[in-house]
Motif scaffolding. Structure first.
Motif, PDB file in Angstrom:
ATOM      1  N   UNK A 179       0.838  -1.200   0.000  1.00 15.18           N
ATOM      2  CA  UNK A 179       0.000   0.000   0.000  1.00 15.18           C
ATOM      3  C   UNK A 179       0.870   1.246   0.000  1.00 15.18           C
ATOM      4  N   UNK A 180       0.509   2.195  -0.837  1.00 17.66           N
ATOM      5  CA  UNK A 180       1.137   3.508  -0.821  1.00 17.66           C
ATOM      6  C   UNK A 180       0.051   4.546  -0.605  1.00 17.66           C
ATOM      7  N   UNK A 181       0.384   5.847  -0.726  1.00 13.68           N
ATOM      8  CA  UNK A 181      -0.586   6.865  -0.297  1.00 13.68           C
ATOM      9  C   UNK A 181      -0.652   8.081  -1.203  1.00 13.68           C
ATOM     10  N   UNK A 182      -0.272   7.961  -2.454  1.00 12.66           N
ATOM     11  CA  UNK A 182      -0.397   9.089  -3.365  1.00 12.66           C
ATOM     12  C   UNK A 182       0.585  10.214  -3.106  1.00 12.66           C
ATOM     13  N   UNK A 183       1.680   9.883  -2.426  1.00 13.03           N
ATOM     14  CA  UNK A 183       2.651  10.933  -2.116  1.00 13.03           C
ATOM     15  C   UNK A 183       3.382  11.424  -3.362  1.00 13.03           C
ATOM     16  N   UNK A 184       3.291  10.704  -4.458  1.00 13.38           N
ATOM     17  CA  UNK A 184       3.961  11.113  -5.689  1.00 13.38           C
ATOM     18  C   UNK A 184       3.046  11.913  -6.620  1.00 13.38           C
ATOM     19  N   UNK A 185       1.768  12.082  -6.207  1.00 10.70           N
ATOM     20  CA  UNK A 185       0.807  12.807  -7.031  1.00 10.70           C
ATOM     21  C   UNK A 185       0.807  14.272  -6.622  1.00 10.70           C
ATOM     22  N   UNK A 186       0.295  15.137  -7.480  1.00  9.93           N
ATOM     23  CA  UNK A 186       0.347  16.589  -7.295  1.00  9.93           C
ATOM     24  C   UNK A 186       0.069  17.007  -5.854  1.00  9.93           C
ATOM     25  N   UNK A 187       0.960  17.785  -5.304  1.00  7.55           N
ATOM     26  CA  UNK A 187       0.790  18.299  -3.954  1.00  7.55           C
ATOM     27  C   UNK A 187       1.498  17.487  -2.892  1.00  7.55           C
ATOM     28  N   UNK A 188       1.572  16.180  -3.098  1.00 10.87           N
ATOM     29  CA  UNK A 188       2.261  15.334  -2.136  1.00 10.87           C
ATOM     30  C   UNK A 188       1.615  15.362  -0.764  1.00 10.87           C
ATOM     31  N   UNK A 189       2.420  15.136   0.263  1.00 15.07           N
ATOM     32  CA  UNK A 189       1.955  15.099   1.647  1.00 15.07           C
ATOM     33  C   UNK A 189       2.917  15.911   2.515  1.00 15.07           C
ATOM     34  N   UNK A 190       2.955  17.236   2.344  1.00 13.74           N
ATOM     35  CA  UNK A 190       3.967  18.051   3.030  1.00 13.74           C
ATOM     36  C   UNK A 190       3.832  18.075   4.541  1.00 13.74           C
ATOM     37  N   UNK A 191       2.673  17.716   5.075  1.00 12.00           N
ATOM     38  CA  UNK A 191       2.505  17.696   6.522  1.00 12.00           C
ATOM     39  C   UNK A 191       2.871  16.385   7.170  1.00 12.00           C
ATOM     40  N   UNK A 192       3.186  15.369   6.341  1.00 11.45           N
ATOM     41  CA  UNK A 192       3.550  14.048   6.862  1.00 11.45           C
ATOM     42  C   UNK A 192       4.794  13.555   6.134  1.00 11.45           C
ATOM     43  N   UNK A 193       5.894  14.210   6.391  1.00 10.94           N
ATOM     44  CA  UNK A 193       7.117  13.953   5.647  1.00 10.94           C
ATOM     45  C   UNK A 193       7.632  12.532   5.873  1.00 10.94           C
ATOM     46  N   UNK A 194       7.668  12.091   7.120  1.00  8.82           N
ATOM     47  CA  UNK A 194       8.212  10.759   7.416  1.00  8.82           C
ATOM     48  C   UNK A 194       7.373   9.666   6.773  1.00  8.82           C
ATOM     49  N   UNK A 195       6.064   9.779   6.894  1.00  7.56           N
ATOM     50  CA  UNK A 195       5.152   8.796   6.304  1.00  7.56           C
ATOM     51  C   UNK A 195       5.271   8.798   4.782  1.00  7.56           C
ATOM     52  N   UNK A 196       5.250   9.989   4.180  1.00  9.73           N
ATOM     53  CA  UNK A 196       5.327  10.090   2.720  1.00  9.73           C
ATOM     54  C   UNK A 196       6.641   9.509   2.205  1.00  9.73           C
ATOM     55  N   UNK A 197       7.724   9.733   2.932  1.00 12.04           N
ATOM     56  CA  UNK A 197       9.024   9.225   2.513  1.00 12.04           C
ATOM     57  C   UNK A 197       9.019   7.706   2.430  1.00 12.04           C
ATOM     58  N   UNK A 198       8.483   7.057   3.454  1.00 10.80           N
ATOM     59  CA  UNK A 198       8.524   5.593   3.478  1.00 10.80           C
ATOM     60  C   UNK A 198       7.522   4.982   2.505  1.00 10.80           C
ATOM     61  N   UNK A 199       6.349   5.593   2.358  1.00  4.68           N
ATOM     62  CA  UNK A 199       5.395   5.092   1.381  1.00  4.68           C
ATOM     63  C   UNK A 199       5.933   5.289  -0.038  1.00  4.68           C
ATOM     64  N   UNK A 200       6.661   6.375  -0.243  1.00  2.00           N
ATOM     65  CA  UNK A 200       7.305   6.578  -1.532  1.00  2.00           C
ATOM     66  C   UNK A 200       8.355   5.526  -1.816  1.00  2.00           C
ATOM     67  N   UNK A 201       9.021   5.077  -0.768  1.00  2.00           N
ATOM     68  CA  UNK A 201      10.018   4.018  -0.946  1.00  2.00           C
ATOM     69  C   UNK A 201       9.361   2.732  -1.439  1.00  2.00           C
ATOM     70  N   UNK A 202       8.178   2.403  -0.905  1.00  2.00           N
ATOM     71  CA  UNK A 202       7.486   1.195  -1.350  1.00  2.00           C
ATOM     72  C   UNK A 202       7.069   1.319  -2.807  1.00  2.00           C
ATOM     73  N   UNK A 203       6.571   2.489  -3.187  1.00  2.00           N
ATOM     74  CA  UNK A 203       6.196   2.678  -4.585  1.00  2.00           C
ATOM     75  C   UNK A 203       7.409   2.513  -5.495  1.00  2.00           C
ATOM     76  N   UNK A 204       8.537   3.063  -5.072  1.00  2.00           N
ATOM     77  CA  UNK A 204       9.743   3.033  -5.907  1.00  2.00           C
ATOM     78  C   UNK A 204      10.328   1.627  -6.033  1.00  2.00           C
ATOM     79  N   UNK A 205      10.162   0.811  -5.006  1.00  2.00           N
ATOM     80  CA  UNK A 205      10.784  -0.510  -5.022  1.00  2.00           C
ATOM     81  C   UNK A 205       9.873  -1.577  -5.621  1.00  2.00           C
ATOM     82  N   UNK A 206       8.642  -1.212  -5.970  1.00  2.00           N
ATOM     83  CA  UNK A 206       7.679  -2.203  -6.464  1.00  2.00           C
ATOM     84  C   UNK A 206       8.211  -2.970  -7.665  1.00  2.00           C
TER      85      UNK A 206
END
Length: 284
Positions: free
Chosen positions: A179-206
């Motif tokens: 599961x990821x969270x749309x952190x790579x889509x327009x606007x991202x998740x600027x208020x949840x940097x740590x969460x967005x970073x790790x969810x982005x890692x899962x998207x990138x490693x898929x």
């Protein structure tokens, strides 16, 4: 009397939809500790498709959140009600996935409980809270989210890959769903940097994981469910977000669950290495 139209031939056997496409399959769903959550919805869908399901929960995490925790017995009973195959089972057990030894141990417990074979891994769990924006995020927040949101998922996938490699070649049904969270889509998740970073890692490693597990006949896909009503938000903000969906409502847990359950079936056997958005047309 007119000539009767010629009826088309019946579809080949492999085009007839099986009402229980996961009959005989087994699944581990992590983060399935609340009836209002996505994990619970996914587990119910898998059970309705005929699978046996092992539910992972970490009640202390939810108990510390504003939404609180459900009783494990109630969650298990709810999934059990959805069972479509009389021979399938629903089991549950705890696990703190912040512990680096726990992912492999949890996977092993699920394998044993489900009869020695695990087909489907749904890594749905995540850490809530303990986060901030770029100015307030600190090392402890980053480490906490890394441990739960990314490291534990990779270690679960590692355990699953080793398990599937030990099965007879060509054993069907191998699936990894993250599961990821749309952190790579327009606007991202600027208020949840740590969460967005790790969810982005899962998207990138898929795609890398999909390539690594292909030799074991395991597909790997990641789903971005978009904003989903899991009982964590009410009031004006809730209404404002609902207005950004063309349907005028939030996504509900069963919306991404339908996609995830389908990805676990043989119909999705040719889909791997993909990050799939299931956002109902959400306007960011």
């Amino acid at each position: 009397m007119g000539i009767m139209p010629k009826l088309p031939p019946p579809p080949p056997e492999d085009l007839r939809r099986d009402p229980l496409p996961l009959r005989g399959r087994t699944a581990l769903v992590t983060g399935a500790s609340r009836r209002g959550g996505i994990g619970h919805a996914v587990a119910r869908r898998l059970a309705a498709y005929g699978a046996s399901v092992y539910l992972h929960h970490h009640v202390p995490h939810d108990a510390a959140m504003p939404w609180g925790a459900d009783r494990t017995e109630d969650v298990t009973a709810s999934v059990r009600e959805a069972l479509a195959d009389p021979g399938a089972r629903v089991l549950a057990g705890p696990g703190d996935l912040a512990d680096p030894a726990e992912p492999a141990a949890l996977h092993a417990r699920a394998v044993d409980a489900l009869g020695g074979r695990l087909d489907i891994l749904v890594a749905n769990h995540a850490l809530s809270g303990s986060d901030g924006d770029l100015d307030t995020v600190d090392a402890a927040m980053l480490d906490a989210h890394w441990a739960v949101d990314a490291r534990s998922v990779l270690l679960l996938v590692q355990a699953h890959a080793r398990h599937r490699a030990a099965l007879p070649p060509g054993t069907p049904g191998g699936r990894v769903l993250m599961m990821t969270s749309g952190q790579d889509i327009a606007g991202g998740m600027p208020g949840e940097i740590a969460y967005a970073l790790q969810k982005g890692a899962l998207a990138s490693v898929t795609r890398s994981l999909a390539t690594a597990l292909a030799e074991h006949a395991v597909t790997v896909n990641t789903v971005n469910p978009g904003p989903v009503d899991t009982d964590y938000l009410t009031g004006e903000i809730y209404d404002a977000i609902a207005a950004r969906f063309p349907a005028g409502r939030w996504g509900m847990p069963d919306d991404p669950a339908r996609l995830l359950a389908w990805l676990a079936t043989d119909e999705a056997g040719w889909i791997t290495g993909q990050v799939i958005d299931s956002e109902g047309g959400f306007r960011r």
